[in-house]
Write a protein that holds these residues in place. Structure first.
Motif, short mmCIF file in Angstrom:
data_model
loop_
_atom_site.label_atom_id
_atom_site.label_comp_id
_atom_site.label_asym_id
_atom_site.label_seq_id
_atom_site.Cartn_x
_atom_site.Cartn_y
_atom_site.Cartn_z
N GLY A 84 9.65 0.24 -2.17
CA GLY A 84 8.80 0.57 -1.03
C GLY A 84 9.14 1.93 -0.46
O GLY A 84 10.01 2.64 -0.98
N GLY A 86 6.87 -2.63 -0.96
CA GLY A 86 7.80 -2.82 -2.08
C GLY A 86 8.09 -4.30 -2.30
O GLY A 86 7.44 -5.17 -1.73
N SER A 101 2.07 -2.09 -3.96
CA SER A 101 2.94 -0.99 -3.53
C SER A 101 2.88 0.17 -4.52
O SER A 101 2.85 1.34 -4.12
CB SER A 101 4.38 -1.49 -3.38
OG SER A 101 4.44 -2.47 -2.38
#
Length: 210
Positions: free
Chosen positions: A144, A152, A199
């Motif tokens: 992330g 993430g 993500s």
């Protein structure tokens, strides 16, 4: 005036040091529609742009116009996506491209007593401990990015992301091989596979802006 002064100092420094043949400045114009549609929390934690910066931008743009430096902005697209698109177009035409930014090459302006840094592929590979530059996207997909509020995979930090990349190479390959993992991290990753894929998409710079 400090934002205007800071920007102009950086700009003049780049022109003086590097003597570029071509130069353009990209601006955000209202953020990324594409990422916001995918994930409404994208950049949600960011503080609002300070009023001083909002006031400074039109003055900066006037100065750029006076210097005949092209301004590139498009509603619904982030400056990073415009830079990525232009960099790729220029690369195809045989230009060596530098992105001046706070990878083609990334050129970090001198600030706070630090000298300029120029990052090419070797520097990127060394920093992230990866084999290919495109694995930076997998790295951000796994761990992330707090600055942009990219989630993430829960429980995966920098060290674990580097370990997974060394072992599996990509986020997709990690997700396809979770049977090789053990314990709580295995369960967390399996339960959040879609979040990982999302993500990675959020972290991917567009290279085909209209």
């Amino acid at each position: 005036t400090s934002a205007i002064m800071g920007f102009m100092n950086s700009l003049m420094d780049v022109i003086k040091r590097e003597k570029p043949d071509h130069l353009a400045v990209a601006f955000d114009k209202g953020g990324s529609d594409y990422r916001f549609e995918m994930y409404q929390e994208y950049k949600a934690h960011r503080d609002e742009t300070p009023e001083a910066i909002k006031i400074a931008v039109p003055y900066i743009q006037e100065l750029l116009k006076a210097m005949h430096i092209p301004i590139v902005e498009k509603a619904g697209f982030e400056a990073d996506d415009l830079i990525g698109t232009l960099a790729k177009q220029a690369e195809k035409e045989g230009f060596q491209v530098f992105m001046v930014s706070e990878n083609i090459f990334m050129y970090k302006p001198a600030r706070m007593g630090n000298d300029i840094e120029i990052w090419g592929i070797p520097e990127v590979l060394a920093k992230f401990e990866i084999e290919r530059p495109d694995q930076v996207i997998d790295f951000l997909g796994m761990m992330g990015d707090a600055a942009d509020n990219i989630p993430g995979l829960p429980g995966v930090g920098e060290k674990t992301a580097k370990k997974f990349l060394a072992e599996f190479g990509t986020l997709e390959n990690l997700l396809a091989n979770t049977h090789q993992l053990k314990g709580a991290i295995k369960d967390k990753i399996e339960a959040n596979a879609e979040l990982g894929i999302l993500s990675k998409k959020l972290a991917t710079i567009l290279l085909d802006c209209p």
